[in-house]
Design a protein around this motif. Sequence first.
Motif, PDB file in Angstrom:
ATOM      1  N   ARG A 165       0.817  -1.211   0.000  1.00 53.97           N
ATOM      2  CA  ARG A 165       0.000   0.000   0.000  1.00 53.97           C
ATOM      3  C   ARG A 165       0.852   1.263   0.000  1.00 53.97           C
ATOM      4  O   ARG A 165       1.929   1.299   0.577  1.00 53.97           O
ATOM      5  N   GLN A 166       0.307   2.281  -0.663  1.00 58.21           N
ATOM      6  CA  GLN A 166       1.024   3.551  -0.758  1.00 58.21           C
ATOM      7  C   GLN A 166       0.024   4.693  -0.788  1.00 58.21           C
ATOM      8  O   GLN A 166      -0.848   4.745  -1.658  1.00 58.21           O
ATOM      9  N   GLN A 167       0.136   5.608   0.166  1.00 56.49           N
ATOM     10  CA  GLN A 167      -0.725   6.780   0.193  1.00 56.49           C
ATOM     11  C   GLN A 167      -0.014   7.947  -0.462  1.00 56.49           C
ATOM     12  O   GLN A 167       1.215   8.078  -0.377  1.00 56.49           O
ATOM     13  N   ALA A 168      -0.788   8.795  -1.128  1.00 54.78           N
ATOM     14  CA  ALA A 168      -0.188   9.936  -1.804  1.00 54.78           C
ATOM     15  C   ALA A 168      -1.193  11.059  -1.924  1.00 54.78           C
ATOM     16  O   ALA A 168      -2.410  10.835  -1.932  1.00 54.78           O
ATOM     17  N   SER A 169      -0.674  12.268  -2.014  1.00 57.73           N
ATOM     18  CA  SER A 169      -1.475  13.432  -2.360  1.00 57.73           C
ATOM     19  C   SER A 169      -1.105  13.820  -3.782  1.00 57.73           C
ATOM     20  O   SER A 169       0.075  13.955  -4.105  1.00 57.73           O
ATOM     21  N   LEU A 170      -2.104  13.978  -4.610  1.00 54.65           N
ATOM     22  CA  LEU A 170      -1.880  14.168  -6.041  1.00 54.65           C
ATOM     23  C   LEU A 170      -2.395  15.534  -6.472  1.00 54.65           C
ATOM     24  O   LEU A 170      -3.549  15.882  -6.223  1.00 54.65           O
ATOM     25  N   ARG A 171      -1.533  16.311  -7.113  1.00 55.76           N
ATOM     26  CA  ARG A 171      -1.961  17.607  -7.637  1.00 55.76           C
ATOM     27  C   ARG A 171      -2.827  17.392  -8.869  1.00 55.76           C
ATOM     28  O   ARG A 171      -2.415  16.734  -9.816  1.00 55.76           O
ATOM     29  N   VAL A 172      -4.019  17.958  -8.856  1.00 55.66           N
ATOM     30  CA  VAL A 172      -4.886  17.864 -10.029  1.00 55.66           C
ATOM     31  C   VAL A 172      -5.037  19.252 -10.645  1.00 55.66           C
ATOM     32  O   VAL A 172      -4.749  20.279 -10.017  1.00 55.66           O
ATOM     33  N   TRP A 173      -5.486  19.262 -11.881  1.00 54.12           N
ATOM     34  CA  TRP A 173      -5.612  20.517 -12.631  1.00 54.12           C
ATOM     35  C   TRP A 173      -6.524  21.468 -11.880  1.00 54.12           C
ATOM     36  O   TRP A 173      -7.607  21.092 -11.447  1.00 54.12           O
ATOM     37  N   ASN A 174      -6.089  22.730 -11.752  1.00 51.84           N
ATOM     38  CA  ASN A 174      -6.849  23.689 -10.937  1.00 51.84           C
ATOM     39  C   ASN A 174      -6.826  25.078 -11.572  1.00 51.84           C
ATOM     40  O   ASN A 174      -6.561  26.070 -10.911  1.00 51.84           O
ATOM     41  N   GLY A 175      -7.087  25.123 -12.852  1.00 52.95           N
ATOM     42  CA  GLY A 175      -7.158  26.415 -13.534  1.00 52.95           C
ATOM     43  C   GLY A 175      -5.976  26.661 -14.454  1.00 52.95           C
ATOM     44  O   GLY A 175      -4.901  26.083 -14.297  1.00 52.95           O
ATOM     45  N   HIS A 176      -6.189  27.544 -15.424  1.00 57.24           N
ATOM     46  CA  HIS A 176      -5.133  27.885 -16.376  1.00 57.24           C
ATOM     47  C   HIS A 176      -4.027  28.665 -15.668  1.00 57.24           C
ATOM     48  O   HIS A 176      -4.301  29.575 -14.880  1.00 57.24           O
ATOM     49  N   SER A 177      -2.794  28.313 -15.952  1.00 58.59           N
ATOM     50  CA  SER A 177      -1.669  28.999 -15.344  1.00 58.59           C
ATOM     51  C   SER A 177      -0.436  28.790 -16.215  1.00 58.59           C
ATOM     52  O   SER A 177      -0.344  27.796 -16.952  1.00 58.59           O
ATOM     53  N   PRO A 178       0.524  29.723 -16.161  1.00 53.46           N
ATOM     54  CA  PRO A 178       1.767  29.536 -16.925  1.00 53.46           C
ATOM     55  C   PRO A 178       2.566  28.364 -16.360  1.00 53.46           C
ATOM     56  O   PRO A 178       2.693  28.222 -15.140  1.00 53.46           O
ATOM     57  N   LEU A 179       3.082  27.546 -17.247  1.00 54.39           N
ATOM     58  CA  LEU A 179       3.882  26.389 -16.843  1.00 54.39           C
ATOM     59  C   LEU A 179       5.357  26.612 -17.141  1.00 54.39           C
ATOM     60  O   LEU A 179       6.153  25.679 -17.110  1.00 54.39           O
ATOM     61  N   HIS A 180       5.733  27.866 -17.399  1.00 54.16           N
ATOM     62  CA  HIS A 180       7.121  28.174 -17.735  1.00 54.16           C
ATOM     63  C   HIS A 180       7.497  29.523 -17.121  1.00 54.16           C
ATOM     64  O   HIS A 180       6.642  30.337 -16.763  1.00 54.16           O
ATOM     65  N   SER A 181       8.790  29.739 -17.021  1.00 52.32           N
ATOM     66  CA  SER A 181       9.360  31.047 -16.738  1.00 52.32           C
ATOM     67  C   SER A 181      10.649  31.125 -17.546  1.00 52.32           C
ATOM     68  O   SER A 181      10.808  30.383 -18.517  1.00 52.32           O
ATOM     69  N   ASP A 182      11.561  31.970 -17.159  1.00 51.52           N
ATOM     70  CA  ASP A 182      12.780  32.171 -17.944  1.00 51.52           C
ATOM     71  C   ASP A 182      13.708  30.965 -17.807  1.00 51.52           C
ATOM     72  O   ASP A 182      14.379  30.790 -16.793  1.00 51.52           O
ATOM     73  N   GLY A 183      13.708  30.092 -18.816  1.00 48.57           N
ATOM     74  CA  GLY A 183      14.605  28.944 -18.809  1.00 48.57           C
ATOM     75  C   GLY A 183      14.167  27.815 -17.901  1.00 48.57           C
ATOM     76  O   GLY A 183      14.976  26.931 -17.591  1.00 48.57           O
TER      77      GLY A 183
END
Length: 376
Positions: A242-260
């Motif tokens: 068994r393995q418990q985890a907290s999983l990030r799910v999609w929660n709105g549009h947001s930038p997925l990048h910055s400088d480099g």
Amino acid sequence: MIETDVAVIGAGAAGTAAAFHLAAAGHSVSVLEAEPSGRIKPCGGGMASSVQNWFPFDLTPAVDDVIRRVDFSWCLEDPVVADLPGEAPFWIVRREHLDRLLLDQAVSAGATLHRPFRVTCLERNDACWTLKSEQGEPIQARAVVIADGSGSPWPQQVGIGPRSLHMASTLSVRLEGLGALTPGTARFEFGLVHHGFAWAFPLADGINVGVGTFIGRDVADSETILSALLPDLGFSADAGLRQQASLRVWNGHSPLHSDGVMAVGDAASLCDPFLAEGLRPALMSGCEAAKHLDRWLRGEERSLHGYSREMRQRWGDSMAWGRRIAQVFYRFPGVGYQLGVKRPTAPRRIAQILSGEMGYGDIAQRVIRRLLLQRN
């Protein structure tokens, strides 16, 4: 100091997909993995076979089973059986095998693996990033791909991803043997899990079972749920790893990048908020990130904005509707099961969404209207 074009933090599916494509394009790539060795990952492991189109090598060595039928139930009763269309098969993989396959391909293409290397410091210095760890030499990179999963601190530190995280809580179980589950058949159970569902996916010689809740923070009384579900699948109530985890799910549009720097996979909060699909967006984002990073490194793109834009168009626009469906469905799951799962067209629609043939936007307004009207 080790110098490289790209440092990839994390050797999971998203990170190794990016590493392979970048190394194959001729860039020097360093993959930084915190864990000293591979570990069993008893997560669902389901992904559309269409992901094969994103790689020039065969992914099937990592495939344990091909799903042709899905069994749905409500509190272990009221069954619905659906045959999936043959043109959109759904693959089940052991995550540790898929991750290893992708990593081997990345290394074969020229990437360098640093393991164990747990990043403890990520700093921007002039035109480069410096990454430090308690193990090994510091690494200086022109660009960084953040791919170390839902627990990553780095997206928030560099100012990318959603401002507020929405976390799903999951409990995964790896079982030996198939029990009562038939090869080629996946199982989804609604009703036992408050604000979520349970699943069982067959492997070649075992099953991945999971319990997840998508509204709220914790799986309420997960052991009670498993004590009912596992015997129904032909296992003892306390069986499995068994393995418990907290999983990030999609929660709105947001930038997925910055400088480099860019975030991919679970670190980018891309998991489907309704069906908990995480592998396809992980692989999609890794491949898409590599494409735009290659152009940026060659001076063909002035910024990495194209990556965020493409992921919004290819994934985020659909997930915005998926989030709305999830918020209604998991608050009124009994109504959702009757008006959604039990509708004759529902299983095919689910298969088309999982395969990428259809987005949530194609069905969302009808589904939400139907649920709310019935509720009222």
